[in-house]
Structure formats: C-alpha cells, structure tokens
Design a protein around this motif. Structure first.
Motif, PDB file in Angstrom:
ATOM      1  N   GLY A 106      14.698  -6.428 -10.233  1.00  0.00           N
ATOM      2  CA  GLY A 106      15.874  -5.580 -10.232  1.00  0.00           C
ATOM      3  C   GLY A 106      17.044  -6.218  -9.515  1.00  0.00           C
ATOM      4  N   VAL A 107      18.247  -5.806  -9.883  1.00  0.00           N
ATOM      5  CA  VAL A 107      19.470  -6.341  -9.269  1.00  0.00           C
ATOM      6  C   VAL A 107      20.468  -5.204  -9.091  1.00  0.00           C
ATOM      7  CG1 VAL A 107      19.146  -8.624 -10.295  1.00  0.00           C
ATOM      8  CG2 VAL A 107      20.502  -6.901 -11.515  1.00  0.00           C
ATOM      9  N   PRO A 108      21.432  -5.358  -8.178  1.00  0.00           N
ATOM     10  CA  PRO A 108      22.482  -4.343  -8.045  1.00  0.00           C
ATOM     11  C   PRO A 108      23.259  -4.179  -9.354  1.00  0.00           C
ATOM     12  CG  PRO A 108      22.468  -5.802  -6.147  1.00  0.00           C
ATOM     13  CD  PRO A 108      21.556  -6.405  -7.152  1.00  0.00           C
ATOM     14  N   PHE A 109      23.840  -3.009  -9.541  1.00  0.00           N
ATOM     15  CA  PHE A 109      24.535  -2.660 -10.789  1.00  0.00           C
ATOM     16  C   PHE A 109      25.562  -3.722 -11.192  1.00  0.00           C
ATOM     17  CE2 PHE A 109      28.095  -0.690 -13.044  1.00  0.00           C
ATOM     18  CZ  PHE A 109      27.429  -0.073 -14.096  1.00  0.00           C
ATOM     19  N   ALA A 110      26.275  -4.281 -10.229  1.00  0.00           N
ATOM     20  CA  ALA A 110      27.335  -5.244 -10.540  1.00  0.00           C
ATOM     21  C   ALA A 110      26.805  -6.486 -11.240  1.00  0.00           C
ATOM     22  CB  ALA A 110      28.062  -5.644  -9.260  1.00  0.00           C
ATOM     23  N   GLU A 115      21.044   3.779  -1.698  1.00  0.00           N
ATOM     24  CA  GLU A 115      21.633   2.477  -1.385  1.00  0.00           C
ATOM     25  C   GLU A 115      22.486   1.932  -2.520  1.00  0.00           C
ATOM     26  OE1 GLU A 115      19.097   3.692   1.264  1.00  0.00           O
ATOM     27  OE2 GLU A 115      18.189   3.136  -0.647  1.00  0.00           O
ATOM     28  N   GLY A 116      22.613   2.690  -3.599  1.00  0.00           N
ATOM     29  CA  GLY A 116      23.392   2.233  -4.735  1.00  0.00           C
ATOM     30  C   GLY A 116      22.578   2.249  -6.019  1.00  0.00           C
ATOM     31  N   THR A 117      23.208   1.819  -7.106  1.00  0.00           N
ATOM     32  CA  THR A 117      22.545   1.802  -8.412  1.00  0.00           C
ATOM     33  C   THR A 117      22.014   0.405  -8.701  1.00  0.00           C
ATOM     34  OG1 THR A 117      23.962   3.562  -9.259  1.00  0.00           O
ATOM     35  CG2 THR A 117      22.865   2.160 -10.887  1.00  0.00           C
ATOM     36  N   PHE A 118      20.777   0.360  -9.223  1.00  0.00           N
ATOM     37  CA  PHE A 118      20.127  -0.909  -9.540  1.00  0.00           C
ATOM     38  C   PHE A 118      19.721  -0.930 -11.014  1.00  0.00           C
ATOM     39  CE2 PHE A 118      19.584  -0.269  -5.051  1.00  0.00           C
ATOM     40  CZ  PHE A 118      19.784  -1.528  -4.496  1.00  0.00           C
ATOM     41  N   PHE A 119      19.882  -2.108 -11.627  1.00  0.00           N
ATOM     42  CA  PHE A 119      19.357  -2.333 -12.974  1.00  0.00           C
ATOM     43  C   PHE A 119      17.979  -2.963 -12.814  1.00  0.00           C
ATOM     44  CE2 PHE A 119      18.604  -5.451 -16.368  1.00  0.00           C
ATOM     45  CZ  PHE A 119      18.573  -4.596 -17.467  1.00  0.00           C
ATOM     46  N   GLY A 157       0.788  -1.225   0.000  1.00  0.00           N
ATOM     47  CA  GLY A 157       0.000   0.000   0.000  1.00  0.00           C
ATOM     48  C   GLY A 157       0.813   1.264   0.000  1.00  0.00           C
ATOM     49  N   GLN A 158       2.115   1.170   0.264  1.00  0.00           N
ATOM     50  CA  GLN A 158       2.970   2.348   0.273  1.00  0.00           C
ATOM     51  C   GLN A 158       3.362   2.736  -1.150  1.00  0.00           C
ATOM     52  OE1 GLN A 158       3.763   4.090   3.255  1.00  0.00           O
ATOM     53  NE2 GLN A 158       2.054   2.717   3.718  1.00  0.00           N
ATOM     54  N   PRO A 159       3.499   4.036  -1.438  1.00  0.00           N
ATOM     55  CA  PRO A 159       3.884   4.466  -2.791  1.00  0.00           C
ATOM     56  C   PRO A 159       5.384   4.316  -3.014  1.00  0.00           C
ATOM     57  CG  PRO A 159       3.553   6.388  -1.387  1.00  0.00           C
ATOM     58  CD  PRO A 159       3.176   5.184  -0.569  1.00  0.00           C
ATOM     59  N   VAL A 160       5.764   3.815  -4.181  1.00  0.00           N
ATOM     60  CA  VAL A 160       7.183   3.747  -4.529  1.00  0.00           C
ATOM     61  C   VAL A 160       7.583   5.051  -5.209  1.00  0.00           C
ATOM     62  CG1 VAL A 160       7.111   1.247  -4.791  1.00  0.00           C
ATOM     63  CG2 VAL A 160       6.811   2.687  -6.792  1.00  0.00           C
ATOM     64  N   CYS A 161       8.858   5.290  -5.246  1.00  0.00           N
ATOM     65  CA  CYS A 161       9.377   6.515  -5.849  1.00  0.00           C
ATOM     66  C   CYS A 161       8.934   6.637  -7.313  1.00  0.00           C
ATOM     67  CB  CYS A 161      10.897   6.517  -5.761  1.00  0.00           C
ATOM     68  SG  CYS A 161      11.673   7.986  -6.486  1.00  0.00           S
ATOM     69  N   ARG A 162       8.605   7.851  -7.722  1.00  0.00           N
ATOM     70  CA  ARG A 162       8.157   8.092  -9.102  1.00  0.00           C
ATOM     71  C   ARG A 162       9.260   7.823 -10.120  1.00  0.00           C
ATOM     72  NH1 ARG A 162       3.430  11.369  -8.923  1.00  0.00           N
ATOM     73  NH2 ARG A 162       3.023  12.121  -6.801  1.00  0.00           N
ATOM     74  N   TYR A 163      10.509   7.736  -9.658  1.00  0.00           N
ATOM     75  CA  TYR A 163      11.618   7.561 -10.589  1.00  0.00           C
ATOM     76  C   TYR A 163      12.064   6.113 -10.723  1.00  0.00           C
ATOM     77  CZ  TYR A 163      11.671  12.604 -10.110  1.00  0.00           C
ATOM     78  OH  TYR A 163      11.304  13.926 -10.109  1.00  0.00           O
ATOM     79  N   TRP A 164      11.467   5.191  -9.942  1.00  0.00           N
ATOM     80  CA  TRP A 164      11.784   3.780 -10.100  1.00  0.00           C
ATOM     81  C   TRP A 164      11.148   3.268 -11.387  1.00  0.00           C
ATOM     82  CZ3 TRP A 164      11.201   0.921  -4.732  1.00  0.00           C
ATOM     83  CH2 TRP A 164      12.113   1.471  -3.824  1.00  0.00           C
ATOM     84  N   ALA A 165      11.731   2.244 -11.961  1.00  0.00           N
ATOM     85  CA  ALA A 165      11.199   1.682 -13.207  1.00  0.00           C
ATOM     86  C   ALA A 165       9.773   1.183 -13.041  1.00  0.00           C
ATOM     87  CB  ALA A 165      12.091   0.540 -13.689  1.00  0.00           C
TER      88      ALA A 165
END
Length: 477
Positions: free
Chosen positions: A396-400, A374-378, A344-352
């Motif tokens: 999604g996964v961490p950039f690495a 917390e870092g970059t995510f793909f 029920g919580q809103p996620v950031c408008r900039y997440w995929a």
C-alpha cells in the motif's frame, strides 16, 4: 586473507622454529619488531609483499603461512580464549582479561577455554521467551524503517556474486545458483531426510548444502533456500548468540537471496519504467523474475522509497486477520500490542488485507482505497494458500502515490477508524445485548503460543536431529 589471529600464530610458530627474535626477523625484512609483534597478536594485517618476504626468510612456502589451520593445539586454544574474552557476553561480566602467557600450562589453558565453552553453550541454549522474541523483532523492524528497508551493502554483495557466475539478465536459473555455490566451494545436494525442523543444512566440513528434493523444476523456493544457505557463508555469519542476532541473520539472508533473484540494477530499471508508464504492479514484477508474490512485494518494499521516491507499507495477514509480517514507512498505523509488537495482532476488517478474502476471483490483484485516521491509502492485495491456511500479501501507498499504480481507477473504498474499538472490534450494541448470556464458544488455540521458543545452537532447529543427519551423510561426502 584468513583470520588474523591464526595468521599471527603461524608467523610466531615458524619464527620460533627458525630461532629468530622479533627484532632479528624485523631487521631482515625491513620492519620494526614491535610491528611484527602486533601482527603475530592478530592486531594488524600484514601486506602480502611482507608475508612473502617473511616466508622467504623463514624458509617456508608462503602457503604454509596462509594455511587456515592453527599451527598447534596450544595455538588453537590461545585463539579460542582470545575470541571468547572479546565477546560481548564476557564483557558484560566485568571480569579481567586473562592472557595466555608462556608460563601458563596447557592444562590450565584447556580448563579456562573449557569453562568459556560451557558458558557459551548455556547462553546459546537458553530458551528465548516469546516476549524476548517480540521485543527483538520490534527493534529490527524499527531499524529497517529507519533505513527505508534498503541495504545497499547486501545488494552489492549479491551483484558481485551474480557477476562472478556470469549472470547479467533474465530470471536466475537453478544452474546459475549451482555455479554460485561452486564459486564458494559448496555443492548443492537434494535429500529426502532433512531434519524436520530445518529448511536446509550446510556441512562446512565437506562443503555441502543439503536441500529438499528438487521436485519442482524452476520453482522459486529451492533457489531461494539455496541462496539463503549460501548467504551465511558470503556474509561471514557465526552461530547466533541471541534471538536478536538470529533475527538479524535471517533478515540478511532473506534480503541477499531476494537481491540475487531480483538484482538491483535490473529491478530498478523494471520498476522505474513501470512508474514512467504509471503501471506499477507487483504481479508484473513477480512474473518478470519468476518469484513468489510475497518475494516480489518484499523486494518492492526494499526499493520503492530509495529508488522510486514512494513510501510504502507491506502486510502479510492470515485469513483470521492476524499479522504475520508488517513493515511501513508511509505513516500507516500498524496494530500494536503493549510491547510495540505487531505480529499476531488483528488488522482492521476494512483494510484490503482482510476484504480481499471476500472476493471470488483471486487470480489477479485486488485494489482498494482505505480511509484511515492517518490519511487515505491505495492498497493492492493478492491472496494465497499456505500449508495450513490462507493468507494475503498487501502493498500500500499514500493516496498521492496511487497515480503510479495499476488499479488506481478502482471504485472500491472502505473507511477504517481503528484503533477505535467501535470501528470493527466491538459488535453492534443491539446484537451484543440480544445474545448476552445466551451463547458459549470454545476458542481455537494454537498450542505453540504457550510454548517457549525452541532451544539449541540454531533457534528452532533440533540439535540432536541435525547432528545425526550430518553424521549419516558425512560418509557419502
């Protein structure tokens, strides 16, 4: 072997009918009377060879000992009393255990068992508050995170059932699902009048699983619903005693169904090859097993960390930005309320999960890099349309770890500063000042947010409608 309490009662019934003491029967079959007593009280499981010897000495067929029915009404009540007093709910009361001694009359035993039934009925019909549901769901999500969302015991059960039905490769067919039901002594029946509050109904007395009409040949939904209903039988579930128990059972049946539709060995081989090719894509995984995108994404969540060494997060988000489901073990900070719940919580408008709704071509996955505190995510997202609204499914996964995925070459990149309110929740100061006191809006509020969770033996299912449905179909069984 059936329930040990019932087996013990049947052993005692036939021993008493033969006029033998525990010590006398024990001497004849080569075991101490005290050991036989433990078996008759359901505290120890006898070997089949011993049961065969006992049956021969008592002059009854072995099948009579192994019958799953209590031998008498008195025995049935004693078994029910023992189970009731062994429950966590009774233990919490701190009351002593009452033994059904031979001197206790049947009327007294009936009264005590009746009181236990009423306590159980009131407990199971107690209305679970939204706060209780959120707390239970939060605890379940944490447990899943600790296990990296992987439950090997459920995978093992699924693979055993598949092997028994002769399935070893390819997408699971409706016919194989029917064979799996047959192996459990169940028949799949499609009807048009299921209770409106039930996805499926299992008639244990007549060995039937009632499902919606088979209107979509090859559709994923009906296979999954049948497998979920069968899972209750395979996993030995009893009616849930709390909302937490209900959620745990739902998790287990969903996992079991996914493990049947996307078997462990085949899925890991497919995903490992995709990783070797640096071409992991949920849409390929989905198409290989003929399931929905959400099912494939959740199954990837189950397997990615343990079998591919890839930490991962999963999101199902509505077109209003609210979280429907969310799991992670890769460090992504999920939006949480004060209880620790994310639903029920809103996620950031900039997440995929949100930006994917803006694109015009939605037939393929949408790829994006997202910079967060917390870092970059793909992230890979796919949008879909439900009964009432649109939604997105995101893995999604961490950039690495982006190097293993299709779409890693995308140039789309967004920056999220959430939970900083200045990221996307607050309007620009100039805009807020311009419209201050000059506008009014009426919120779109869903009525269900004010309602308590439905009561009943099975949370969310109308008891009366369910029982009337079963009664109407029992005549044709």
């Amino acid at each position: 072997m059936q329930d040990l309490a019932t087996l013990g009662q049947r052993m005692r019934h036939f021993r008493s009918a033969a006029g033998l003491t525990l010590d006398a029967l024990g001497a004849d079959v080569g075991i101490a009377g005290s050991q036989l007593s433990l078996m008759e009280n359901g505290k120890r499981e006898p070997r089949l060879s011993l049961l065969t010897a006992i049956a021969q000495r008592l002059g009854v067929p072995l099948a009579d000992l192994l019958d799953e029915r209590p031998p008498s009404r008195r025995a049935e009540l004693e078994i029910e009393l023992d189970r009731a007093q062994s429950s966590p709910a009774y233990a919490e009361l701190g009351l002593p255990v009452v033994r059904a001694a031979k001197t206790m009359s049947d009327e007294t035993l009936e009264a005590i068992v009746g009181l236990h039934r009423e306590l159980a009925r009131r407990a199971t019909e107690a209305i679970a508050t939204p706060e209780e549901a959120r707390r239970a769901n939060t605890e379940l999500r944490q447990m899943m995170r600790e296990r990296d969302h992987f439950f090997p015991e459920l995978d093992a059960l699924a693979e055993a059932q598949l092997a028994a039905a002769g399935h070893n490769t390819g997408a699971l067919t409706h016919r194989t699902v029917s064979l799996m039901a047959d192996n459990l002594g169940l028949q799949l029946v499609h009807v048009n009048d299921l209770p409106h509050s039930a996805r499926s109904v299992t008639d244990l007395a007549n060995g039937r699983i009632y499902l919606p009409p088979a209107s979509i040949p090859g559709g994923h939904g009906l296979r999954a619903m049948a497998l979920q209903a069968m899972a209750h039988r395979v996993l030995g579930h009893r009616a849930p005693t709390s909302y937490a128990d209900f959620l745990k059972q739902r998790l287990e049946i969903n996992y079991y169904a996914a493990a049947c539709l996307m078997p462990l060995s085949q899925s890991v081989a497919f995903l490992q090859q995709a990783k070797n090719d640096r071409n992991i894509a949920v849409e390929d995984f989905r198409d290989a097993f003929g399931v929905t995108h959400e099912s494939a994404a959740l199954r990837f969540l189950n397997l990615a960390t343990v079998h591919l060494d890839i930490p991962v997060h999963f999101l199902r988000v509505g077109d209003d930005g609210a979280v429907y489901k969310a799991y992670e073990n890769d460090g992504l900070r999920l939006p949480l309320d004060v209880t620790g719940s994310t639903e029920g919580q809103p996620v950031c408008r900039y997440w995929a999960a949100r930006t994917a709704f803006a694109r015009t071509n939605r037939t393929t996955e949408f790829y994006q890099y997202t910079d967060t505190p917390e870092g970059t995510f793909f992230e890979s997202s796919q949008t879909g349309t439900g009964t009432h609204d649109e939604f997105s499914i995101t893995v999604g996964v961490p950039f690495a770890h982006a190097k293993w995925f299709r779409g890693r070459e995308t140039t789309l990149r967004e920056t999220s500063r959430c939970p900083d309110a200045n990221c996307c929740k607050k309007p620009p100061a100039a805009l807020a000042e311009h419209w201050s006191g000059r506008a009014w809006s009426s919120a779109k509020v869903h009525a269900h947010i004010f309602a308590p969770l439905p009561s009943g033996r099975f949370p969310g299912v109308d008891d009366r409608e369910l029982l009337e449905f079963l009664e109407s179909h029992a005549a044709t069984a």
